[in-house]
Each structure stands twice: as structure tokens, then as C-alpha cells.
Design a protein around this motif. Structure first.
Motif, short mmCIF file in Angstrom:
data_model
loop_
_atom_site.label_atom_id
_atom_site.label_comp_id
_atom_site.label_asym_id
_atom_site.label_seq_id
_atom_site.Cartn_x
_atom_site.Cartn_y
_atom_site.Cartn_z
N SER A 170 0.51 -9.13 0.75
CA SER A 170 -0.15 -7.86 1.08
C SER A 170 -0.95 -7.73 2.47
CB SER A 170 -0.74 -7.29 -0.15
OG SER A 170 -0.22 -7.51 -1.30
N GLY A 171 -0.95 -8.91 3.07
CA GLY A 171 -1.84 -8.92 4.10
C GLY A 171 -3.26 -8.96 4.09
N LEU A 172 -3.79 -9.53 2.89
CA LEU A 172 -5.26 -9.37 2.62
C LEU A 172 -5.73 -11.01 2.56
CD1 LEU A 172 -5.31 -6.61 -0.02
CD2 LEU A 172 -6.14 -6.43 2.35
N TRP A 173 -5.06 -11.85 2.97
CA TRP A 173 -5.62 -13.17 2.80
C TRP A 173 -6.96 -13.32 3.29
CZ3 TRP A 173 -4.27 -17.01 -0.26
CH2 TRP A 173 -4.77 -18.49 -0.02
N ASP A 174 -7.36 -13.20 4.50
CA ASP A 174 -8.40 -13.22 5.20
C ASP A 174 -9.61 -12.72 4.38
OD1 ASP A 174 -7.18 -14.55 7.33
OD2 ASP A 174 -6.99 -13.25 8.43
N LYS A 175 -9.39 -11.36 4.29
CA LYS A 175 -10.40 -10.83 3.25
C LYS A 175 -10.53 -11.31 1.92
CE LYS A 175 -10.94 -7.07 5.92
NZ LYS A 175 -11.98 -6.52 6.64
N ALA A 176 -9.68 -11.94 1.13
CA ALA A 176 -9.77 -12.49 0.05
C ALA A 176 -10.40 -13.99 0.39
CB ALA A 176 -8.40 -12.92 -0.31
N MET A 177 -10.41 -14.60 1.32
CA MET A 177 -11.14 -15.83 1.43
C MET A 177 -12.50 -15.48 1.73
SD MET A 177 -9.27 -18.59 0.90
CE MET A 177 -8.73 -17.62 -0.53
N THR A 178 -13.09 -14.42 2.30
CA THR A 178 -14.36 -13.90 2.52
C THR A 178 -14.65 -13.57 1.25
OG1 THR A 178 -13.74 -13.26 4.77
CG2 THR A 178 -15.65 -12.47 3.61
N THR A 179 -13.98 -13.12 0.40
CA THR A 179 -14.55 -12.81 -0.87
C THR A 179 -14.80 -14.12 -1.92
OG1 THR A 179 -13.32 -10.69 -1.07
CG2 THR A 179 -13.88 -11.41 -3.12
N VAL A 180 -13.74 -14.92 -1.64
CA VAL A 180 -14.06 -16.17 -2.54
C VAL A 180 -15.28 -16.98 -1.95
CG1 VAL A 180 -13.05 -18.49 -2.88
CG2 VAL A 180 -11.67 -16.51 -3.03
N GLU A 225 0.92 -1.04 0.00
CA GLU A 225 0.04 -0.07 -0.11
C GLU A 225 1.15 1.14 -0.13
OE1 GLU A 225 -2.75 0.01 3.31
OE2 GLU A 225 -3.71 -1.89 2.45
N SER A 226 2.02 1.17 0.81
CA SER A 226 2.93 2.46 0.99
C SER A 226 3.48 2.55 -0.25
CB SER A 226 3.78 2.29 1.85
OG SER A 226 3.18 2.09 3.25
N TRP A 227 3.98 1.66 -0.86
CA TRP A 227 4.90 1.55 -2.22
C TRP A 227 3.77 2.19 -3.20
CZ3 TRP A 227 6.96 -4.06 -2.19
CH2 TRP A 227 8.03 -4.27 -1.41
N VAL A 228 2.74 1.79 -3.59
CA VAL A 228 1.73 2.24 -4.46
C VAL A 228 1.38 3.58 -4.42
CG1 VAL A 228 -0.59 1.96 -5.55
CG2 VAL A 228 0.59 -0.13 -4.89
N SER A 229 1.11 4.07 -2.83
CA SER A 229 0.77 5.60 -2.57
C SER A 229 1.96 6.54 -2.90
CB SER A 229 0.43 5.70 -1.10
OG SER A 229 -0.85 4.99 -0.83
N GLU A 230 3.26 5.88 -2.42
CA GLU A 230 4.45 6.79 -2.86
C GLU A 230 4.55 7.04 -4.30
OE1 GLU A 230 6.26 8.64 -0.78
OE2 GLU A 230 4.84 8.11 0.73
N ALA A 231 4.25 5.78 -4.90
CA ALA A 231 4.56 5.94 -6.55
C ALA A 231 3.57 6.72 -7.09
CB ALA A 231 4.42 4.50 -7.14
N LEU A 232 2.37 6.97 -6.86
CA LEU A 232 1.40 7.65 -7.32
C LEU A 232 1.80 9.28 -6.93
CD1 LEU A 232 -2.01 5.97 -7.09
CD2 LEU A 232 -0.80 6.71 -9.10
N ARG A 233 2.06 9.36 -5.54
CA ARG A 233 2.52 10.71 -5.21
C ARG A 233 3.69 11.53 -6.12
NH1 ARG A 233 2.83 9.69 -0.36
NH2 ARG A 233 0.59 9.96 0.20
N TRP A 234 4.48 10.31 -6.26
CA TRP A 234 5.61 10.87 -7.20
C TRP A 234 5.22 11.17 -8.50
CZ3 TRP A 234 7.44 8.42 -11.47
CH2 TRP A 234 8.43 8.94 -12.16
N LEU A 235 4.48 10.34 -9.05
CA LEU A 235 3.62 10.47 -10.31
C LEU A 235 3.17 11.81 -10.62
CD1 LEU A 235 3.73 8.78 -13.24
CD2 LEU A 235 1.42 8.31 -12.39
N VAL A 270 -4.23 -1.65 -4.34
CA VAL A 270 -3.83 -3.15 -3.72
C VAL A 270 -5.13 -4.14 -3.53
CG1 VAL A 270 -2.67 -4.55 -1.99
CG2 VAL A 270 -1.89 -2.15 -2.75
N ALA A 271 -6.12 -3.78 -2.94
CA ALA A 271 -7.13 -4.42 -2.77
C ALA A 271 -8.00 -4.61 -4.21
CB ALA A 271 -8.24 -3.73 -1.80
N GLY A 272 -8.02 -3.67 -5.17
CA GLY A 272 -8.50 -3.88 -6.50
C GLY A 272 -7.93 -4.98 -7.10
#
Length: 677
Positions: free
Chosen positions: A477-487, A63-73, A646-648
């Protein structure tokens, strides 16, 4: 026979357990069930929390990587003469100018100044003029029946007090559809001509069509800010991919004889494209335009969350206020507009070329409809300057069904509350909760291995490796539990949609009357924007997983029915005749001939059902689900670009894995049919 030293020892071939499909899948399921059921016991026994929860020390700061990349962009990136901020401002200006004109013409009138100091210098077109234009388009596209339907839809919007919001939505559609269609056509032509572009676009289009709708809004909000222009940019990006795919398929589907005829008469490459290929592919291209219109309507409503306004904002605000009557009225207005635009676009797609009028006649005689429409528009505009009732539908003459819907919902809830609660409790207890317990209990490490093994067994090592990498991204990315709920929610919804849809499709495939009725219902379901499904579900079942499941099933049911019916109807009649001659009963004919032959089409229907279920599941975050969709929605409300992207991407990776696995199954089924033939 006696054995001697010279006799070669021949052993019977032994098939390893992994070569027997049923043993492989049984072992994989048993192992997954065991890990899911006893993962907590393993954690206790070995004192290893990582078995159940992904170690925080290994979690990547994506999440931080993506946010920093967009901020730099946005803040620092430069392309020589301009920055990204300059580019986004130029795009905003290019879109805002025509949008302002169309919105002024349809909804607000032409203004001088901004904000509270703005003065209207010219009014908008009257509701009569807009309705007459739409009626003329219906008559031109098909016949008087379509003209009457379209006219009735727009009169409905005026009579029931939804005209102003509907015109704001229509203005967005009139800008987003041409830009999406033209952009998709241009990219499709480029991909058709340049194979490298085609190969590069395929994974990008897959990603664009699997990333959830809300996830588009997060980076767009960051790049373009809050407002209708940002909503239009998100809408165009979301609606464009089908047009690209349809363009490529349409151009490749032009018969070679037509192309050769164009070359023989001396067409240049440009003339061959625009005077031969594109005209020949126009009917198929119009199907792509129809898809752009439907996706635009779907997205315009969701984009109201970042300032699009219109009917979508009315629905959203009604849901937030729990205004049952207002929400249903705005939702019905969306349905009415979607039906009118869908039928118009379908009619233009099927419209045969018209015979050119005699050039010796006057322009008025050659174009009577156009002249009539222009005369009505000008006459009502001028008359509206002195008679406001001709420009704006009189408020005193408007009708409302808000109180009716309020009373209807109150009646249903008072008299059938216990019945709905019993159904809800039964489904939750015996279906949803067991499935949820199974999926959410799967440890992340075994889950990645199991997904990789399943993908490898079905599609080969490349598919297995891709599945491992994508599921690994979700875990790290720390989203395994959320992903399993989605599945779990997606799996339960697809199961129910498929169990209901396939028998209905088989019935439609074998019965002409059923096919006509179900075809109308399916067309209607596919016309409705996804947002609309939430309104009755929330009113009847309130928020939670059960409500989300009902909305997803209703939205994803259509392809299960349509593809099953198409598969049954596309079977060679000679195969049916051969089964009858060999003495098959109706049941044997269905199970031994029709279903095996229709399996590839039905698997494609399963694929589309999964894709629609995942796209709808993200929208059901509004009714209280706790999955990846909620992560995207939270990111949108908090303007957290990293979290949203990241969630998307995680939802997109689930969709891509499912798509590739089901597509591989369909190909294998088709290959077996060819081998059997």
C-alpha cells in the motif's frame, strides 16, 4: 570398544542452530541490524533502489479501491426496498430524535424552528436539578461519600464556567452509552448462543479494537456527513466491542449449578437467559458498561472534530489557538466529568441487591429519594422561569483559572526551559534517534521476512503467515516508511512505559501502602481521556516526537503497573514459603520465584501497554508526528476515505501482529509453568 561392521554407528544428536532459541534471535537481530545499517550501501552497490524503497510499479492502488467501493456503496448499492443512503438516513433519524430531546433538556432548551429563526419554547433543566439528580444517583449506587464526590464534580463544572459545554458532552454520553451497552449486550448474547456468530465476531472485534480512533471518523464522515449524529455513530461503534466481549465472558462464567437450577424449575430458553443468566452475570456486565462509558467519553472528545461540540471542541479549539489556560480548563472539566461517571458506573457494578420495601407502604414512603429528586427538579424548573439565576449559574459568580495556568506555564517555561530542553535533547539523541534510525532503515523485503520468521518461531506457521500477509499489505500500500516510524515511536514508548511501570508494579505487589497509593494513581490515569494528555505535554515540550512519546508513556503506563502488581500478588503463598525455607534471599526470591511465576500476567500487561500506545500514537498526530497516525489525520481533514481506511487498517495490522505474538509468548510462559508444576 572396537568397531566392527555389525556395530551400528551412533551419532550424537546435533541441534541445528535454528533449534536453539538464543542463536535464532541473535542471528535475526544481527541480520536486521546489518540490513538496516547498510541498506543504502547495498542500494548503491547493486544500483537497486527497490532495496530501500518499495517499487512504485508494484504498489497497489488500495486507497482508490476503498474510495470507489465506498462511493459505490453510498450512491449505487441497493438492497431491494432501500439503498445504503436510505439506511444511513434512517439510522441518523433514529439517533437524532432522542439526542435532540436529551440535548434540549440539558443544554439548549426546546426550540421551535431552525437556525437563527428558532425560538425557545421551553428552557433546559437548571444546573441545580441536574446536580441533585447526579447526587441522588451517587447515594443510591453507594453512599453519601460518592454522592458528595459526584455533586462536587458537577458544582465544579458550573462554578468554573464549563456547564454548557459539559452538558452537550453529557447528552452525547447519555445517548451513546445505552445504545452501545444494549447493542453490545445483544451481540454478546447472540455470540453466546450461536458458536458460528462467536467465531465470526472475534476477528471483527479484534479489528474494531485495534483500528485507531481517527480512522472511525473517516468513513462515518463519508456515510453520515458532518454533525453530532455522525459523531454519535462513530462513538457507539468504537465503544461497543468491550461490551460484547464482557457479555460473552460473563455469561460463560455463570456457575453451572445456577444454570442447572434454572432448568430444573422449568425455565424456557428465553426465561433461562433473562431470569437466570443475565441477572447472575450483572456485576460483570456492569464492568462492561463502565468500559463503554470511558470509551464513549474518550471518543466524544475526538468526535468533536466532526461536529460533536461540547468540551472536546473546547479543548481542540484551545490547542489550535495555543490558548494554554482555556485548554487546561476544558481538559480539567473533562477529567472531572470522567471521574464522576467512572465512579458512578463502578459503584453500580459493585452494588448489592437491595431489600424490597414493604408493599403495604405508600409509594412516597417506598421511594423517598425518587420523590425528593422529582420535587427538586420540578420546583427549580418552575422557579427558573421567573428567576434565571436558579436555571443558569450566574455568570458573574463564575471563577476562572485560565490566567493562573497561563502564568504557571509561563513561569515553568521561563525558569526551566533549559532543563526541559536538556532532557529532551538527551532522550532524542541517545534513545529516540538511534531507535528511529534502526527501524526506518529496515528494507521492506527483509522487514516482511523478519516479521514472518519471528512470528513463526513464537506462534507457529499460521501466525507467521498472518504476519507476512499483514505486513505485506502495508508495504504494497506504499506505507512501509510511515509504518516503521509508527513502530519506532510505539516501541520506544512501550519500552519506557514498561521500564517504569514494571518496577512500580512489583513494588505495589509487595507493599500494601504502595499498592494503595499507586492503585489510586493508576485508576486516575485510566480515567483520563487520551486527548487530555496532549495539553500539558504540548505546553511544556511543544510539538514533535518527544512530546508524542511523553503523552504515549503517560497514557500506556497504567496496564504495565496494574498487571505486574496483580501478577506478584496472585502468586501462591506456598511458593514464597518454599523459597524462604530453602534459604532464598529477597533478591533471589524476586528473580527466581516471583518474576518467573508472574511472567504470564506481566506479558498480558505488555500486550495492553502496546495496544494503548498504538491507540494514543494516532492521537499524537495532532502534535506533529510523521507516521501512520498523521496519514489518518490528513485523510480526515481532506475527507479522503480511502487514505484514512488503508492507514487505519495498517495501524490495526501492526496492533494485531503485536497482540498475537505477545499472547503466544504468554501462553508459552504459562505452559512452562504448568509443566514445571
Amino acid at each position: 570398544m572396537s568397531l566392527t561392521s555389525d556395530t551400528p554407528l551412533r551419532l550424537a544428536p546435533v541441534n541445528a542452530w535454528w533449534r536453539k532459541p538464543w542463536l535464532f534471535w541473535l542471528a535475526l537481530f544481527v541480520a536486521t541490524w546489518a540490513f538496516s545499517t547498510y541498506s543504502f550501501a547495498l542500494y548503491k552497490a547493486f544500483d537497486a533502489r527497490w532495496i530501500v524503497r518499495f517499487p512504485a510499479a508494484l504498489q497497489l492502488p488500495t486507497e482508490s479501491w476503498v474510495s470507489e467501493a465506498l462511493r459505490w456503496l453510498v450512491e449505487d448499492a441497493s438492497f431491494g426496498l432501500f439503498t445504503v443512503r436510505d439506511l444511513t438516513r434512517a439510522i441518523s433519524a433514529a439517533i437524532e430524535a432522542p439526542y435532540t430531546v436529551v440535548r434540549s433538556a440539558l443544554a439548549t432548551g426546546f426550540m421551535d424552528g431552525q437556525g437563527s429563526a428558532a425560538n425557545q419554547i421551553a428552557p433546559e433543566l437548571s444546573w441545580i436539578a441536574v446536580t441533585v439528580v447526579m447526587v441522588a444517583l451517587g447515594r443510591y449506587a453507594k453512599d453519601c461519600g460518592l454522592a458528595l464526590l459526584v455533586g462536587a464534580c458537577f458544582v465544579y463544572l458550573a462554578v468554573f464556567g464549563q456547564w454548557d459545554s459539559a452538558m452537550i458532552t453529557l447528552a452525547s454520553v447519555l445517548i451513546a452509552v445505552p445504545l452501545g451497552a444494549v447493542g453490545g449486550l445483544a451481540l454478546g448474547i447472540l455470540a453466546f448462543r450461536v458458536p458460528v456468530v462467536d467465531r465470526a465476531l472475534r476477528p471483527l472485534l479484534d479489528l474494531m479494537q485495534t483500528v485507531p480512533v481517527f480512522a472511525y471518523l473517516v468513513p462515518i464522515l463519508f456515510l453520515f456527513g458532518f454533525g453530532p449524529v455522525a459523531a454519535l455513530v462513530a462513538t457507539i461503534i468504537y465503544a461497543m466491542p468491550p461490551m460484547v466481549r464482557v457479555t460473552i465472558l460473563a455469561l460463560r462464567g455463570v456457575p453451572e449449578e445456577i444454570v442447572e437450577a434454572g432448568r430444573m424449575v422449568g425455565c424456557t430458553r428465553r426465561q433461562l437467559m433473562w431470569k437466570v443468566l443475565v441477572p447472575s452475570a450483572t456485576p460483570t456486565l456492569m464492568v462492561g458498561v463502565n468500559q463503554v462509558i470511558m470509551l464513549t467519553l474518550n471518543m466524544v472528545i475526538i468526535a468533536s472534530m466532526i461536529g460533536a461540540g461540547g468540551l472536546g471542541f473546547d479543548v481542540l479549539s484551545a490547542l489550535r489557538r495555543l490558548d494554554i489556560g482555556g485548554g487546561i480548563e476544558a481538559g480539567l472539566a473533562i477529567v472531572v466529568m470522567a471521574v464522576a461517571l467512572d465512579r458512578l458506573s463502578q459503584a453500580f457494578a459493585r452494588r448489592a441487591p437491595t431489600v424490597l420495601a414493604d408493599p403495604g407502604q405508600s409509594y412516597v414512603k417506598r421511594h423517598p429519594w425518587l420523590i425528593t429528586v422529582l420535587a427538586v427538579v420540578v420546583a427549580t424548573y418552575l422557579a427558573g422561569l421567573v428567576m434565571p439565576g436558579l436555571r443558569d449559574y450566574p455568570e458573574s459568580a463564575t471563577l476562572t483559572t485560565s490566567a493562573f495556568w497561563e502564568r504557571a506555564m509561563e513561569y515553568v517555561n521561563v525558569n526551566y526551559f533549559d532543563t526541559f530542553e536538556a532532557i529532551k535533547t538527551t532522550v532524542l539523541t541517545y534513545l529516540l534517534l538511534p531507535i528511529k534510525k534502526f527501524f526506518t532503515g529496515i528494507p521492506w523485503a527483509w522487514g516482511i521476512i523478519a516479521i514472518g520468521l519471528a512470528a513463526w518461531k513464537i506462534g507457529g506457521w499460521r501466525l507467521g503467515l498472518m504476519a507476512v500477509l499483514m505486513s505485506g499489505f502495508i508495504a504494497f500500500s506504499g506505507l512501509w516508511d510511515k509504518a516503521m516510524t509508527t513502530v519506532y515511536l510505539c516501541g520506544a514508548s512501550v519500552l519506557i512505559a514498561y521500564v517504569i511501570g514494571v518496577p512500580l508494579g512489583i513494588w505495589a505487589g509487595t507493599n500494601d501502602r504502595a499498592n494503595a497509593v499507586l492503585g489510586t494513581i493508576v485508576d486516575t490515569l485510566q480515567t483520563l481521556p487520551s486527548f487530555v494528555y496532549l495539553i500539558p505535554v504540548v505546553m511544556l515540550f511543544r510539538v514533535g516526537d518527544f512530546s508524542a512519546m511523553i503523552a504515549v508513556v503517560l497514557y500506556a503506563l497504567a496496564p504495565a503497573v496494574r498487571y505486574a502488581a496483580h501478577g506478584i500478588r496472585s502468586i501462591d503463598p506456598q511458593m514464597i514459603e518454599a523459597g524462604l525455607v530453602s534459604g532464598c534471599t529477597r533478591r533471589q526470591l524476586l528473580w527466581r520465584i516471583k518474576l518467573p511465576l508472574a511472567a504470564p500476567e506481566m506479558l498480558l500487561g505488555l500486550n495492553q501497554t502496546i495496544m494503548l500506545a498504538l491507540s494514543m500514537l494516532v492521537i499524537t498526530a495532532l502534535v506533529g508526528t510523521r507516521d501512520l497516525g498523521q496519514e489518518v489525520y490528513i485523510a480526515l481533514t481532506a475527507a479522503n476515505t480511502g487514505q484514512g481506511i488503508v492507514a487505519g487498517l495498517s495501524v490495526a495490522f501492526i496492533a494485531i501482529i503485536a497482540d498475537r505474538i505477545v499472547s503466544a509468548l504468554a501462553k508459552r510462559s504459562e505452559a512452562r509453568l504448568r509443566a514445571g508444576a
